[in-house]
Design a protein around this motif. Sequence first.
Motif, PDB file in Angstrom:
ATOM      1  N   LYS A  49       0.877  -1.233   0.043  1.00 38.20           N
ATOM      2  CA  LYS A  49      -0.145  -0.248  -0.063  1.00 38.20           C
ATOM      3  C   LYS A  49       0.942   1.201  -0.009  1.00 38.20           C
ATOM      4  O   LYS A  49       0.665   2.339  -0.873  1.00 38.20           O
ATOM      5  CB  LYS A  49      -0.904   0.090   1.205  1.00 38.20           C
ATOM      6  CG  LYS A  49      -1.723   1.461   1.470  1.00 38.20           C
ATOM      7  CD  LYS A  49      -2.280   1.527   2.730  1.00 38.20           C
ATOM      8  CE  LYS A  49      -2.754   2.940   2.477  1.00 38.20           C
ATOM      9  NZ  LYS A  49      -3.160   3.470   4.134  1.00 38.20           N
ATOM     10  N   TYR A  90      -8.035  -0.415  -4.229  1.00 44.38           N
ATOM     11  CA  TYR A  90      -8.947  -1.621  -3.661  1.00 44.38           C
ATOM     12  C   TYR A  90      -8.280  -2.835  -4.161  1.00 44.38           C
ATOM     13  O   TYR A  90      -8.487  -3.689  -3.128  1.00 44.38           O
ATOM     14  CB  TYR A  90     -10.107  -1.316  -4.515  1.00 44.38           C
ATOM     15  CG  TYR A  90     -11.445  -2.031  -3.951  1.00 44.38           C
ATOM     16  CD1 TYR A  90     -11.579  -3.171  -4.772  1.00 44.38           C
ATOM     17  CD2 TYR A  90     -12.036  -1.826  -2.951  1.00 44.38           C
ATOM     18  CE1 TYR A  90     -12.547  -3.902  -4.215  1.00 44.38           C
ATOM     19  CE2 TYR A  90     -12.995  -2.478  -2.339  1.00 44.38           C
ATOM     20  CZ  TYR A  90     -13.351  -3.652  -3.161  1.00 44.38           C
ATOM     21  OH  TYR A  90     -14.391  -4.428  -2.668  1.00 44.38           O
ATOM     22  N   TYR A  91      -7.707  -3.024  -5.232  1.00 41.83           N
ATOM     23  CA  TYR A  91      -6.997  -4.409  -5.449  1.00 41.83           C
ATOM     24  C   TYR A  91      -5.981  -4.821  -4.526  1.00 41.83           C
ATOM     25  O   TYR A  91      -6.114  -5.626  -4.168  1.00 41.83           O
ATOM     26  CB  TYR A  91      -6.500  -4.138  -7.067  1.00 41.83           C
ATOM     27  CG  TYR A  91      -5.825  -5.242  -7.458  1.00 41.83           C
ATOM     28  CD1 TYR A  91      -4.470  -5.389  -7.429  1.00 41.83           C
ATOM     29  CD2 TYR A  91      -6.502  -6.482  -7.805  1.00 41.83           C
ATOM     30  CE1 TYR A  91      -3.549  -6.508  -7.903  1.00 41.83           C
ATOM     31  CE2 TYR A  91      -5.910  -7.590  -8.512  1.00 41.83           C
ATOM     32  CZ  TYR A  91      -4.450  -7.730  -8.442  1.00 41.83           C
ATOM     33  OH  TYR A  91      -3.641  -8.685  -8.645  1.00 41.83           O
ATOM     34  N   LYS A 139      -5.763  -3.490  -1.152  1.00 41.08           N
ATOM     35  CA  LYS A 139      -6.219  -3.704   0.139  1.00 41.08           C
ATOM     36  C   LYS A 139      -7.452  -4.256   0.289  1.00 41.08           C
ATOM     37  O   LYS A 139      -7.898  -4.888   1.352  1.00 41.08           O
ATOM     38  CB  LYS A 139      -6.444  -2.226   0.429  1.00 41.08           C
ATOM     39  CG  LYS A 139      -5.222  -1.625   0.853  1.00 41.08           C
ATOM     40  CD  LYS A 139      -5.590  -0.243   1.601  1.00 41.08           C
ATOM     41  CE  LYS A 139      -6.451  -0.037   2.732  1.00 41.08           C
ATOM     42  NZ  LYS A 139      -6.617   1.084   3.291  1.00 41.08           N
ATOM     43  N   ARG A 140      -8.149  -4.790  -0.810  1.00 44.18           N
ATOM     44  CA  ARG A 140      -9.603  -5.533  -0.882  1.00 44.18           C
ATOM     45  C   ARG A 140     -10.537  -4.818   0.244  1.00 44.18           C
ATOM     46  O   ARG A 140     -11.350  -5.253   0.893  1.00 44.18           O
ATOM     47  CB  ARG A 140      -9.189  -6.692  -0.240  1.00 44.18           C
ATOM     48  CG  ARG A 140      -8.190  -7.548  -0.876  1.00 44.18           C
ATOM     49  CD  ARG A 140      -8.731  -8.215  -1.972  1.00 44.18           C
ATOM     50  NE  ARG A 140      -7.518  -8.531  -2.947  1.00 44.18           N
ATOM     51  CZ  ARG A 140      -7.752  -9.097  -4.128  1.00 44.18           C
ATOM     52  NH1 ARG A 140      -8.616  -8.654  -4.820  1.00 44.18           N
ATOM     53  NH2 ARG A 140      -6.569  -9.486  -4.746  1.00 44.18           N
ATOM     54  N   GLY A 141     -10.398  -3.257   0.009  1.00 44.68           N
ATOM     55  CA  GLY A 141     -11.245  -2.659   0.849  1.00 44.68           C
ATOM     56  C   GLY A 141     -10.742  -1.309   1.187  1.00 44.68           C
ATOM     57  O   GLY A 141      -9.712  -1.054   1.032  1.00 44.68           O
TER      58      GLY A 141
END
Lengths: 258, 316, 295
Positions: free
Chosen positions: A47, A124-125, A127-129
């Motif tokens: 990230k 988003y990809y 961190k999945r959220g």
Amino acid sequence: MQRVGAIALNTFREAVRDRVLYNLIVFALLLMGTAILFGQISIGVQKLILVNLGLTAMTFFGLAIAIFIGIGLVYKEMDKRTLYALLSKPVRRYEFILGKFCGLALTLLVNILLMSVGFFLALYYVKRGFDAADLPLFSAIYFIFLQLLLATALALLFSCFSSPVLSAAFTLGLFITGSFAADLRELSEALEAPWLEGLMQAVYYAVPNFSNFNVITSAAHGRAVPGALLWGNTAYGALYIGIVLLASMLIFHNRNLK
Amino acid sequence: MAIVEITELTKDYLRGFWRKRPHRVLDHLNLSIEEGEIFGLLGPNGAGKTTTLKLLLRLIYPTAGTARLFGRPLGDIDAHRRLGYLPEAPYFYDYLTAREFLDYCGQLFGYDKVERRRRVGDLLERVGLVEAADVALRHYSRGMLQRVAIAQALINDPDLVFLDEPMLGLDPVGRREVRNIILDLKARGKTLCFSTHILADVESLCDRVAILNRGKLHGLGTLDEILPLKAQGSEVLVGEASPALLEALRPLADTVHTAGDKLNLLVADAKLYPVIDCVRQNGGRLLAVNPVRVSLEDYFFQEFGTEKVPDLLDKE
Amino acid sequence: MITARRWLPPALLLALLAGVLLVRVQQRLDATLGDYRAEEQLLYLSSGEWVKRLSLGYDGLMACIYWTRAVQHFGRQRLGEKEYKLLYPLLDITTTLDPQLILAYRFGAIFLTEKPPGGPGRPDQAVTLLEKGIRLNPDYWRFWYDLGFVYYRGLQDYQHAAAAFYKGAEHPAAAPWMRIMAAKVEAEGGTREHARFLWTELYNSTDDPIMRQSALSHLIGLRVDDEIEFLQGLVGRYAKETGKLPRSFADLAAAGMIPGQPLDPLGNPYRIAPDGRVLLDPQSPIITSTLGRRE
């Protein structure tokens, strides 16, 4: 005001039909995609890398657009004499400058929005959220936009009296110096002679302080941007841009067109 | 009422590295243009014609002197509402189509969408660009660009139109069309001022004329008042000329040129009929008899001496 | 005149050939230049302050770049010379550029302490790095834990280790076992139990795969130590009872002491050396055991 809007929209239309814009945007988006790959190599900081690389890319590519298009804003019209037809219409000279600025500002806004969409998708990809730690990113992007507006105003100013190459050099030079602003201030304090220190301080205040707007590192760590900074930067940006635009209007008003 | 009044208008450009040497491109110009007339600004290149127009339109600023348009001082924006300008060698936005460009011009006048569509449509028809209206201007030929230029000059149905070298680069068809547009405008009561160095255009269109050279006014009035357009003899074209005819004509004509069996003669007024008789008697064919007039170029050459071609550097 | 269309295929072919040649030449160049491109080039600027200055404020990005370099340097050294000379400088620059890059400090703590061939074996550098981290991130109490661990396993300095654990325990958000650990280490020094606990705690405190891998391999090493100790005891008992050393574990199995061939945690068999010592199998990849030898 309708005239300013008309000139702005026309400037926007010209930028959109200029293929340079697309190349730069595609490049920036590719870079963000690469950031995801980098994350695989350097573990644990995916990230961090994405945010740092993404926002820095947004800044530099946005700057490239602001300069590439900004340096020609007035120069091209003067050189190609499209201004003859334009100024024979009931358009005031300052309206022309304002319109050009707003047009490029609009272009940059659309550009930033597009890059942000790509950026948040990549985030988003990874961190999945989304969570609260991502809020400072909006402030960071807003600040980047302010920087780009400032660079645009400067490029526009130089465009009123300088060739494109010189304008690009000046604008870039001011951007680099402005990013060093904090060091300038330190330098002024380190100087012995009071007049030299005063001079350095004057330079510090005169140079556009781009470093004010850079919160990328702390936004990457999820640290909130204080309200005072939001207000302060907005005010600084508005004031400095205002001064530069005023100067542009004055210079352009007094120019004899060739 | 004079629609355009120019008083002592002067423009200097500063030359030299330190911008110390003033170069005067317009020197205390005084003239006025009356409503409803077609006014011609004549002069060789570098005379100051374009400079005058640019000063009137506030594209450049005067060093001294003033001017009034519609009785208002220079730069008054309401005056610009009522005028149109066709620049010399016009260049517009490459990336726009003619329709988009004219629409843009309309926006600058503050017309709403409906009004703009109407005006743009009318103008495109009038200048004959309806088919190419949605092609980008970068693909336009010189003649088509000139038509767009005319269209944009007329978008606001102006009462005063400035045209800078309107026939430049046009083919005969184009020139005819521009002429018609100019005459049409005059018929509607508009005032026109155009600058040119082509006498033929001026002859057939202008009511009055100003002659400029090197920034100074050399003549103002109707063309006849200014140019001694006396016919100075005639040009006679003869065909099927035998050598005998040639010998017979030589003493009668001022100059003789031969091209195969054709003869081109310059004959003084007094000798015209003797020459015609000679041709008739010696079996030649009379092809044409044209009166010769002083050309503008000759006039300039006469009036302004050997400085026919001014220093090109001075234009800027 | 040959038209453009006829030129196209030969032109393309030529370009392709040139391209292949180019790749080959580049490969040769890389081979030749390999000697010249020493890793020292990673540190064009050895001062973090200067890198920060030149970053024009984009130090977050530069920190990521240096972090990537640090990890890659570590990986390359692991496979190659195993000298790790640049690990500390790179991590130092990384943390100067971005003082909040927690992972850099923790990574440095583990791997700078790691003895060769797994690391440079420089616990002193680890201590310096962690002290910097504590100074710049006073709220991150885990650094005290990491510091204590470095003293514990790198320097065998149980006094300082305990002191660090106590300091960390003072933090309101610290885990409760910090204080317990501090007391135990102060009292008992270094034991396998403590080591096991500390490594487990480290494993749980990070989701970085490399650090977790390291913790796991250390835990496996500790387990091997336990097992070897146990097996060594059995060998000793056998020797006492039969008067001679067992030749292999088959002898011990025959004597009913063990059910079968004992395997290490990775599935390789233990063996007994001629002098009676229990050893790991030569094929076994375990390296972090203190007792297991391979000879």
